[in-house]
Design an enzyme around this catalytic site. Sequence first.
Site, short mmCIF file in Angstrom:
data_model
loop_
_atom_site.label_atom_id
_atom_site.label_comp_id
_atom_site.label_asym_id
_atom_site.label_seq_id
_atom_site.Cartn_x
_atom_site.Cartn_y
_atom_site.Cartn_z
N CYS A 2 4.80 24.43 19.03
CA CYS A 2 4.47 24.27 20.45
C CYS A 2 5.17 25.34 21.30
O CYS A 2 6.24 25.83 20.94
CB CYS A 2 4.93 22.91 20.94
SG CYS A 2 4.26 21.56 19.98
N ARG A 27 2.63 31.52 18.33
CA ARG A 27 3.43 30.46 17.70
C ARG A 27 2.56 29.45 16.97
O ARG A 27 3.05 28.68 16.15
CB ARG A 27 4.26 29.73 18.77
CG ARG A 27 5.33 30.60 19.40
CD ARG A 27 5.93 29.93 20.61
NE ARG A 27 6.70 28.77 20.27
CZ ARG A 27 7.98 28.77 19.93
NH1 ARG A 27 8.63 29.91 19.88
NH2 ARG A 27 8.62 27.66 19.65
N TRP A 74 1.01 22.18 19.02
CA TRP A 74 0.68 22.23 17.59
C TRP A 74 0.85 20.80 17.10
O TRP A 74 1.96 20.27 17.05
CB TRP A 74 1.64 23.17 16.86
CG TRP A 74 1.26 23.50 15.46
CD1 TRP A 74 0.40 24.48 15.04
CD2 TRP A 74 1.76 22.88 14.27
NE1 TRP A 74 0.33 24.49 13.67
CE2 TRP A 74 1.16 23.53 13.17
CE3 TRP A 74 2.66 21.84 14.01
CZ2 TRP A 74 1.41 23.17 11.85
CZ3 TRP A 74 2.91 21.49 12.70
CH2 TRP A 74 2.29 22.15 11.63
N ASN A 100 8.56 20.25 23.09
CA ASN A 100 8.46 20.90 21.79
C ASN A 100 9.48 20.21 20.90
O ASN A 100 10.64 20.08 21.28
CB ASN A 100 8.79 22.39 21.96
CG ASN A 100 8.75 23.15 20.64
OD1 ASN A 100 8.34 22.60 19.62
ND2 ASN A 100 9.17 24.39 20.68
N GLY A 101 9.04 19.73 19.72
CA GLY A 101 9.97 19.04 18.82
C GLY A 101 9.40 17.69 18.43
O GLY A 101 8.20 17.45 18.57
N GLU A 479 4.92 38.51 -2.15
CA GLU A 479 4.69 38.75 -0.72
C GLU A 479 3.24 39.16 -0.46
O GLU A 479 2.61 38.68 0.48
CB GLU A 479 5.69 39.81 -0.23
CG GLU A 479 5.51 40.27 1.20
CD GLU A 479 5.53 39.17 2.24
OE1 GLU A 479 5.88 38.02 1.92
OE2 GLU A 479 5.14 39.43 3.40
N LYS A 483 0.55 37.09 1.90
CA LYS A 483 -0.16 37.73 3.02
C LYS A 483 -1.66 37.50 2.87
O LYS A 483 -2.34 37.18 3.84
CB LYS A 483 0.07 39.23 3.00
CG LYS A 483 1.17 39.94 3.67
CD LYS A 483 1.62 39.70 5.03
CE LYS A 483 2.26 38.38 5.24
NZ LYS A 483 3.69 38.36 5.31
N GLU A 486 -2.61 33.74 3.62
CA GLU A 486 -2.49 33.21 4.98
C GLU A 486 -3.49 33.79 5.97
O GLU A 486 -3.89 33.11 6.89
CB GLU A 486 -1.05 33.29 5.51
CG GLU A 486 -0.51 34.65 5.76
CD GLU A 486 0.92 34.62 6.30
OE1 GLU A 486 1.28 33.69 7.03
OE2 GLU A 486 1.67 35.57 6.01
N HIS A 502 0.69 33.06 -20.59
CA HIS A 502 1.21 31.76 -21.00
C HIS A 502 0.44 30.60 -20.36
O HIS A 502 0.97 29.51 -20.22
CB HIS A 502 2.71 31.67 -20.68
CG HIS A 502 3.52 32.64 -21.49
ND1 HIS A 502 3.76 32.47 -22.84
CD2 HIS A 502 4.08 33.83 -21.16
CE1 HIS A 502 4.47 33.49 -23.28
NE2 HIS A 502 4.66 34.34 -22.28
N LYS A 601 3.73 30.49 14.02
CA LYS A 601 4.65 31.61 13.82
C LYS A 601 6.07 31.10 13.59
O LYS A 601 6.80 31.59 12.74
CB LYS A 601 4.60 32.54 15.03
CG LYS A 601 5.55 33.71 14.97
CD LYS A 601 5.06 34.73 13.97
CE LYS A 601 5.96 35.96 13.89
NZ LYS A 601 5.71 36.69 12.63
O1 M6R Z 1 10.88 32.96 11.42
P1 M6R Z 1 11.14 32.87 9.95
O2 M6R Z 1 11.39 34.20 9.33
O3 M6R Z 1 12.23 31.91 9.59
O4 M6R Z 1 9.81 32.31 9.32
C1 M6R Z 1 9.74 31.99 7.96
C2 M6R Z 1 8.31 31.80 7.51
O5 M6R Z 1 7.73 30.73 8.20
C3 M6R Z 1 7.46 33.06 7.73
O6 M6R Z 1 8.01 34.17 7.09
C4 M6R Z 1 6.02 32.83 7.21
O7 M6R Z 1 6.03 32.70 5.83
C5 M6R Z 1 5.11 33.98 7.67
N1 M6R Z 1 3.95 33.47 8.31
C6 M6R Z 1 4.61 34.82 6.57
O8 M6R Z 1 3.82 35.87 7.01
#
Ligand code: M6R
Length: 606
Positions: A2, A27, A74, A100-101, A479, A483, A486, A502, A601
Amino acid sequence: MCGIVGYVGHGKAKTVILEGLEKLEYRGYDSAGIAVIKDSEIIIEKKKGRLQNLENHLKDIDLDSDIGIGHTRWATHGEPSDKNSHPHYNRDKTIAVVHNGIIENYSLIKKDLKEKGYIFESDTDTEVVAHLLDFLYEGDLFDAVTKMLKVIRGSYALGIIHKDFPKELICTRKDSPLVIGIGNNENFIASDVPAILKHTKNVYFLEDGDIAKISADTIKIFDKTLTPVEREIKVIEWDYEQATKGGYPHFMIKEIFEQPKSIEETLNRRIKNSMPDFSDVLTEEEIKKIDMVHIVACGTAYHAGLQGQFALRKLAKTNSYVEIASEYRYMDPFVTENTLAIFVSQSGETLDTLAALKEAKARGAKTLAITNVVGSTISREADNTIYTMAGPEIAVASTKAYTTQVVMLQLLAIYLAEKKEVMTKTEVKEAINTLYSIPKKIEFTLNESDKIKPISEGLKDKVNGFYIGRGLDFNIALEGSLKMKEISYIHTEAFPAGELKHGSIALIEPGTPVVVIGMQSDLLEKTISNIKELKARGAYIISVGREDCLDLKNVSDSFIGIQDIDDIFSGLLSVIPLQLLSYYTSLSKGIDVDKPRNLAKSVTVE
Ligand code: M6R
């Protein structure tokens, strides 16, 4: 998750709030709303879906006002809908609240308030705050807020207005971020700095439990004991332009292209006289005591941690292990006073990482945060903080934050190596020179990004795929795969190249894409054997390797060549084409690259 924006000043509440909410879109959210005080009434307008829906709805509604609060939600408690969107009213619509929370004891409070005759319009936990304030209100909003805080449990950043206090905005926070922007005859609140950067660079970061009473020309902050406190004014180094797309179609591609600069700035911040310098966060005496390093993080930051672990073991000959933050505190981590626990987080607000940090601290570790956001909760909770110099990262998919985190961890490893005398000064200088050569080498790949587009065209209709590599290359595969998942919604899995056979090799069919990272020279032959096993079963091989690596090129269907670099630092180069590959695949699928579905985010819930 949020996002909150609040304004008190002169006439421009609606514009400031809507523009601010736009800056918080990254976010992640599924509805948006605004409340202003106008003609002695509180008007709330809110809509499910994108902020644009709310903006369209508001086109013909006069909301000119000196004071207001806005929110992007959110969903946690209750589906995304108009009624569950924030702000929420109390029963006679004199109070409006954004949150937020999570209010953990909301159901008990709700039951109690219902028995007192309160009727709830939404399924949210937040609505209890509005009704509870109503119940506790005796003519003084600030007083009601302080009483309300004694009842609620959980995490919160709250913005609150009351129609009888048309010049006063109240906010408070615990375990959820909130900053106060200091303006000239106007003041702001926001979940994150980019929302108010257009108006001010001077901010207060509230401490946990702080409550602030804000008017156009005063900001009074009280700590959790209700004692007035002076918090330090922080001046934000980021520019407003950094938080805009600056001519690029998406934040993600802008941020990918910013990596040469952000890596260089990160290096400059920590290199003095050609040597890494972390003496402000780790003294030589402390280094001598360290017998174990834990690196804890989530998602992409966890992948950066894996590279950090590699560097600590290889360069600094230091025992280290990496853990996913949401697991760390439930696995009874073995921590002593000689443990250095490093928490890596772009936002500095990830709740899982924050909770893990608190656990390590409680167990006696020395804690160090690596984060990109000055004043973030994790930066304030850790014993010491190192800031990456990525600048604001807006796209949900993390790119430049990742590479700057990797650089920082590698520099830290080199620093430890030098202090432990396992690297000579000459070796350290050579390593630093190599790191300084990276921005130019990344530019080479960026200049060739057009070559990656046709490869992504071939991927866009695939449902499954694999990423493989050995050693450090496997970390990059993880990684790359994240990417791709997501932002393109293609299901991919990353494996150590030797592991597929395996079991998972059963999934390979003619045309299954397999992305191979082949940068670890001593392991390349073995990786090539694995490629052959896959090709024999019809896999389509896309590989990333040194541009002159014919052995790899010759066994691949598509090959992306990158410049030569020492194996240990190669991840900083090999990840770039993988970022581009997922970006272009997402684009060719018509996905909203910067705001992929279901994601936020900054993940501030467990
Ligand atoms: O703000 P942070 O680095 O703690 O966030 C961690 C993950 O939520 C963040 O890296 C997430 O995996 C990304 N969306 C990946 O692109």
